[in-house]
Write a protein that holds these residues in place. Structure first.
Motif, short mmCIF file in Angstrom:
data_model
loop_
_atom_site.label_atom_id
_atom_site.label_comp_id
_atom_site.label_asym_id
_atom_site.label_seq_id
_atom_site.Cartn_x
_atom_site.Cartn_y
_atom_site.Cartn_z
N LEU A 353 0.79 -1.19 -0.10
CA LEU A 353 0.06 -0.07 -0.12
C LEU A 353 0.90 1.21 0.06
CD1 LEU A 353 -2.77 -1.00 2.59
CD2 LEU A 353 -2.99 -0.79 -0.05
N LYS A 354 1.92 1.32 0.85
CA LYS A 354 2.98 2.42 0.81
C LYS A 354 3.43 2.69 -0.66
CE LYS A 354 3.94 1.64 5.55
NZ LYS A 354 5.07 1.29 6.57
N ALA A 355 3.87 1.33 -1.22
CA ALA A 355 4.54 1.43 -2.50
C ALA A 355 3.39 2.23 -3.95
CB ALA A 355 5.07 0.15 -2.98
N GLN A 356 2.19 1.56 -3.39
CA GLN A 356 1.13 1.99 -4.71
C GLN A 356 0.85 3.81 -4.27
OE1 GLN A 356 -2.36 -0.31 -3.30
NE2 GLN A 356 -1.69 -1.88 -4.69
N ARG A 357 1.22 4.11 -3.21
CA ARG A 357 1.17 5.47 -2.76
C ARG A 357 2.31 6.41 -3.59
NH1 ARG A 357 1.18 9.05 2.73
NH2 ARG A 357 0.00 10.77 1.92
N ILE A 358 3.27 5.90 -3.60
CA ILE A 358 4.46 6.43 -4.27
C ILE A 358 4.16 6.26 -5.95
CG2 ILE A 358 6.91 6.22 -5.11
CD1 ILE A 358 7.35 5.16 -1.97
N TYR A 359 3.97 4.95 -6.30
CA TYR A 359 3.55 4.99 -7.76
C TYR A 359 2.26 5.82 -8.39
CZ TYR A 359 6.62 1.06 -8.39
OH TYR A 359 7.54 -0.15 -8.33
N SER A 363 2.62 9.86 -12.31
CA SER A 363 2.25 10.65 -13.58
C SER A 363 1.32 12.06 -13.26
CB SER A 363 1.67 9.73 -14.60
OG SER A 363 0.21 9.41 -13.91
N MET A 364 0.89 12.73 -13.98
CA MET A 364 -0.04 13.80 -13.61
C MET A 364 -1.26 13.15 -13.43
SD MET A 364 2.07 16.08 -13.56
CE MET A 364 3.34 16.91 -14.40
N ASP A 365 -1.69 12.18 -14.36
CA ASP A 365 -2.98 11.42 -14.15
C ASP A 365 -3.27 10.91 -12.77
OD1 ASP A 365 -4.12 12.10 -16.51
OD2 ASP A 365 -3.25 10.15 -17.73
N GLY A 366 -1.96 10.26 -12.43
CA GLY A 366 -2.16 9.56 -11.06
C GLY A 366 -2.41 10.51 -9.96
N ILE A 367 -1.79 11.64 -9.99
CA ILE A 367 -1.90 12.89 -9.05
C ILE A 367 -3.38 13.30 -9.11
CG2 ILE A 367 -1.17 15.03 -8.57
CD1 ILE A 367 1.53 14.62 -9.46
N SER A 368 -3.89 13.47 -10.47
CA SER A 368 -5.45 13.85 -10.54
C SER A 368 -6.38 12.89 -9.95
CB SER A 368 -5.58 14.21 -11.96
OG SER A 368 -4.86 15.62 -12.43
N ARG A 369 -5.98 11.63 -10.13
CA ARG A 369 -6.96 10.69 -9.59
C ARG A 369 -7.08 10.54 -8.04
NH1 ARG A 369 -4.83 7.62 -14.33
NH2 ARG A 369 -3.51 6.63 -12.79
N SER A 370 -5.88 10.72 -7.61
CA SER A 370 -5.80 10.60 -6.17
C SER A 370 -6.61 11.59 -5.76
CB SER A 370 -4.36 10.44 -5.82
OG SER A 370 -3.83 9.28 -6.18
N ALA A 371 -6.63 12.94 -5.92
CA ALA A 371 -7.02 14.08 -5.60
C ALA A 371 -8.60 13.91 -5.89
CB ALA A 371 -6.55 15.23 -6.28
N GLY A 372 -8.99 13.26 -6.99
CA GLY A 372 -10.42 13.20 -7.27
C GLY A 372 -11.18 12.41 -6.31
N MET A 373 -10.38 11.25 -5.88
CA MET A 373 -10.97 10.34 -4.94
C MET A 373 -11.23 11.00 -3.45
SD MET A 373 -10.11 6.44 -3.48
CE MET A 373 -8.97 7.42 -2.42
N SER A 374 -9.97 11.83 -3.07
CA SER A 374 -9.99 12.40 -1.82
C SER A 374 -11.07 13.52 -1.51
CB SER A 374 -8.72 12.84 -1.39
OG SER A 374 -7.90 11.87 -1.39
N LEU A 375 -11.07 14.31 -2.82
CA LEU A 375 -12.07 15.65 -2.67
C LEU A 375 -13.73 15.34 -2.57
CD1 LEU A 375 -10.18 17.73 -5.20
CD2 LEU A 375 -10.26 18.16 -2.92
N GLN A 376 -13.96 13.70 -3.01
CA GLN A 376 -15.35 13.43 -2.90
C GLN A 376 -15.69 12.98 -1.44
OE1 GLN A 376 -16.79 11.32 -6.49
NE2 GLN A 376 -14.86 11.06 -6.66
#
Length: 917
Positions: A353-359, A363-376
């Motif tokens: 799980l820690k590694a998945q957070r780094i991965y 990419s920019m898509d990865g940053i946006s996807r993570s933000a999208g889930m949190s912001l909901q």
């Protein structure tokens, strides 16, 4: 990297739209999302599927981009990609593009969500496309079993209905229905705008504020959400069996889990991972490897915001094992309830799980996807920290408590089972049998008092002496990019080792790849598939570690190792957190030089591969490949299947795989590529030492015959292949032979494929958008070492097959006879270059690029000249190259579908090119 003066901005615009801007300049890319907080949960009964239809329609024209296809074409012209998806509670519109398109991309997406024209005629055509998509889902047993599970689990709520809707409802939609839903829910104060990439955050915010004046807020209707499902009341379990023309059985078991913001949700995620989410997990170890009851199995938590989450275990395999597999699953859950997992099991999941957070930050898509889930969530951007903090505090006792809750739920009847079986499979088995298999297993008494055998300790890395380090190497530095370098090392027997590398300190990640000439072209025809079996065996244990020790250590280190056998190549690769990368490299080299070839693992892999071949009979794309390849490459290894056939695999023995492995080292060159963060000296020392040691001690020199050029099909050869499959859709490929990798003309052909493909391409705009023939249509150019293939594909209703085939052929002919416009070519050039730029964010893509150029006989930095080659192509080159190809190659048509599908005959004009247009 994040510039301290270019800060993250998280605010609300004056119109109520939530804004999250994350500037980062590690790549010249921008990723933008507009997340609309509405989905199928907000639909009335008569609107079932309208949220998904609206998602389709918003790309069909707006005030600023009124023409059909103009939105996609605009993005693709800039080298970007645009798409969308619909869920139960939100709809996401997203694009990724070069950073220069950041403001224009933001304006375009905001125009899409507020100013769609929703043209009546366009809607009529698009409804046909959506109905083709529905038919496609009904043809897919995996989709069928999932839809049925949700209908049981969420009965009485909108989540029981597939997001895509039902055909009898969707086909009745009017413009008024779609428009009303649009205006009701698509308001700025019901949206989140997310952007990450190389832009100035304050400048972007000011620009969005300016645009917001054109998009006034409205009152968001009060919505009703399903109530949380009770896990305390006694309930009758349910099951559903759906039968179809399928080969292997699919089964899914589900019980209650927390929703997204429940405090216990992270613990349930970890429980699911321990149970069945990785190769070292309980269910995979017991059901796939030890008892071999299933071909594949996984466990995961689906955690929506409401009403309740779903813990699901899904598997597929031979039908006669289904009931036994289901019992074993429940017994293993009960075992975890009685005895907690080991600390090694827990730590392995936590490291992953820690590694998945780094991965996710790669990419920019990865940053946006993570933000999208949190912001909901209600915690907004603190959600990820909450999640990781919660995960770090989980104990083995917590996991045991979760398992006890699951057992209690199963005992109380809180479970549902969805099954997909073949029409003639297990005719006497009923839903009651599946339910009883669970209730019987959960009520069995166990007397376990000892924990499951703990994982064996990590093997220590061999002590490679630094005395062998050579201070000077034949080092080459690319003139195109000085970060790209090569070390060439002579090996015994006149062989060459090339280490191509590209260092980056941006993230603590390392990706590496080893490739050599091998694969399908070196397989004996009667033992077709031996290469794939060999590749599978290399990662099933070594002489230093058996498979269980090997896989446990990999997952402890949050690393992965895989091997592959393609048409022309054989190779291995790994991805790892940097601190464990050297150890992972050693493990991969152990796989290559010291494979165990255990008789037990061989039996498992052989059986599993045969079962996958059976499962592929349910895949139209796999069946298409099997009938098209012999037509394209008669009497050549390229005609064979990468996995082999049931007949050929039954000819392959463990000794054959060992011989194939030994023959790999007859290759003259070995290319090892590395990208990311790593210690170069240690890697070079390790790789060189391992290669030289093996060749000195184990290698016996022997020549091997080199593969020959693939001859063209004769004019009298068969051009049509048909494979009857009882489905609602026909899957069609029109293809012909194309250039090898060394042929410089392949770049023009790749652009020809792009002109035809994509949402702004000719096939999509005509066959999908205008004629509503299909949901899926594409074109591609696949080069190989000896010959390539140019392919067009469409999936359509059987009664539309003739028109679809003629349409594919007409577009190829038109492009061959008439050069594309300058604008059309420019769109294609920007599209392929933009795609490469987007992919290049990922270290494993960089690693592939570093390796492939060299092994195919090109210069090690040849991939850096890709933009130069693409930009040198002219419209005339595209049509001339395509025309020269089809003058030399007749069209090959492959069809997989129901028996009523139209099949061309030898005299039909569709089997001859028409270049008089």
């Amino acid at each position: 990297m994040l510039n301290s003066k270019n800060k993250i901005i998280h605010r609300y615009l004056s119109n109520g739209m939530e804004i999250y801007l994350h500037p980062s300049d590690f790549a010249p890319i921008v990723s933008i999302q507009v997340l609309v907080k509405t989905g199928s949960l907000d639909e009335e009964e008569f609107e079932g599927g309208v949220a998904h239809v609206l998602e389709h329609m918003l790309f069909k024209g707006t005030k600023k981009f009124p023409e059909t296809g103009q939105i996609a074409s605009t993005v693709e012209f800039e080298g970007g990609d645009i798409n969308a998806y619909t869920t139960f509670d939100h709809t996401n519109y997203h694009l990724t593009a070069p950073a220069a398109f950041a403001k224009k991309g933001a304006e375009l997406l905001l125009d899409v969500v507020q100013n769609s024209l929703l043209d009546k005629d366009e809607l009529s055509r698009e409804l046909e496309v959506v109905i083709e998509e529905i038919r496609r889902s009904r043809d897919n047993p995996n989709a069928v079993v999932s839809h049925n599970l949700f209908s049981l689990f969420y009965e009485g709520t909108n989540m029981a209905r597939p997001v895509i809707g039902y055909q009898n409802v969707v086909e009745k939609f009017t413009r008024e229905t779609v428009h009303n839903f649009y205006k009701k829910w698509y308001t700025p104060n019901n949206m989140i705008f997310i952007a990450s990439g190389d832009f100035d955050s304050q400048d972007m915010y000011n620009y969005l504020e300016k645009l917001s004046y054109e998009f006034p807020p409205k009152t968001v209707p009060q919505r009703t959400r399903p109530a949380q499902l009770s896990h305390t009341q006694k309930k009758n379990p349910t099951a559903k069996i759906e039968r179809g023309p399928w080969q292997e059985a699919r089964v899914q078991l589900a019980t209650l889990a927390p929703n997204l913001e429940n405090f216990d949700m992270p613990s349930w995620d970890v429980f699911a991972s321990i149970l069945g989410e990785s190769d070292s997990s309980r269910l995979i170890r017991i059901l796939r490897e030890e008892t071999q009851l299933v071909t594949s199995i996984d466990c995961s938590c689906y955690t929506p915001k409401y009403p309740s989450g779903l813990l699901g275990v899904g598997f597929f395999g031979m039908a006669h094992n289904c009931l036994a597999a289901l019992k074993t699953i429940v017994q293993e859950i009960r075992r975890l309830a009685e005895v907690p997992p080991t600390h090694e099991e827990l730590n392995r999941v936590l490291n992953t799980l820690k590694a998945q957070r780094i991965y996710s930050r790669e990419s920019m898509d990865g940053i946006s996807r993570s933000a999208g889930m949190s912001l909901q969530t209600s915690q907004k951007m603190e959600f990820e920290n909450f999640y990781m903090n919660s995960v770090s505090k989980i104990t083995t006792k917590n996991i045991q408590e979760i398992a006890q809750k699951v057992v209690n739920q199963l005992e109380a009847g809180h479970f549902h089972i969805s099954v997909a079986l073949g029409n003639e499979t297990l005719p006497d088995v009923t839903e009651k049998d599946f339910i009883e298999s669970v209730t019987h297993a959960v009520n069995m008494t166990h007397h376990n008092t000892e924990p499951i055998e703990t994982s064996l300790q990590k093997s220590n890395s061999p002590d490679f002496s630094k005395d062998n380090w050579i201070d000077t190497y034949d080092l080459k530095v690319s003139k195109l990019n000085t970060d790209v370098k090569q070390i060439e090392i002579p090996l015994p027997f006149g062989k060459i080792l090339k280490i191509n590398y590209r260092e980056s300190k941006r993230l603590p990640i390392t990706s590496a790849m080893l490739v050599l000439k091998g694969g399908l072209v070196y397989e004996p025809q009667h033992k077709n598939g031996v290469g794939g079996l060999t590749a599978s065996m290399l990662t099933r244990g070594t002489k230093r570690q058996n498979y269980r020790k090997f896989i446990d250590e990999l997952e402890d280190n949050a690393s992965s190792i895989s091997a592959f056998s393609s048409r022309d190549l054989f190779g291995m690769r790994f991805d790892s957190i940097s601190e464990n990368s050297l150890r992972t490299a050693q493990m991969m080299l152990d796989c290559l030089f010291r494979p165990e070839f255990s008789a037990t693992e061989w039996q498992r892999i052989h059986k599993e591969t045969l079962e996958i071949l059976v499962a592929q009979k349910d895949s139209p794309s796999a069946r298409l490949a099997r009938i098209s390849q012999p037509l394209l490459f008669p009497n050549h290894p390229y005609a064979l299947s990468g996995m082999g056939t049931e007949k050929s695999l039954n000819n392959v023995t463990r000794e054959d795989a060992q011989e194939f492995w030994a023959n790999l080292f007859h290759a003259k060159e070995f290319v090892f590529s590395i990208s990311g963060e790593f210690d170069l000296r240690s890697f070079v020392n390790l790789i060189e030492s391992e290669f030289k040691t093996f060749l000195d001690l184990n290698y016996v020199e022997k020549s091997r015959p080199e593969p020959v050029f693939a001859p063209h099909p004769e004019e009298t050869a068969e051009q049509v292949g048909f494979d009857e499959l009882k489905r609602e859709q026909a899957h069609i490929m029109l293809s012909f032979r194309s250039f090898s990798l060394s042929d410089s003309r392949r770049t023009a052909l790749e652009l020809a494929a792009n002109i035809l493909a994509g949402q702004g391409g000719r096939l999509f705009l005509d066959l999908r958008d205008k004629r509503s023939l299909a949901y899926a249509v594409s074109a591609s150019q696949t080069p190989n070492l000896l010959a390539g293939v140019f392919t067009t594909y469409i999936a359509t209703s059987a009664h539309k097959a003739k028109e679809a085939i003629e349409g594919l052929k007409e577009h190829i002919e038109r492009l061959a006879c008439e050069p594309p416009s300058e604008e059309e070519l420019l769109r294609a050039q920007h599209s392929v270059l933009g795609s490469q730029s987007i992919e290049s964010q990922h270290y494993n893509y960089q690693t592939s690029q570093l390796a492939m150029s060299d092994v195919y006989g090109l210069t090690f930095d040849n991939f850096l000249r890709f933009a130069e080659r693409v930009n040198a192509v002219t419209p005339e080159m595209v049509s001339n190259v395509l025309k020269s190809l089809i003058c030399e190659n007749l069209p090959i048509i492959s069809i997989v579908g129901p028996k009523e599908t139209w099949i061309p005959q030898k005299s039909d004009k569709v089997l001859q090119w028409n270049l008089t247009r």
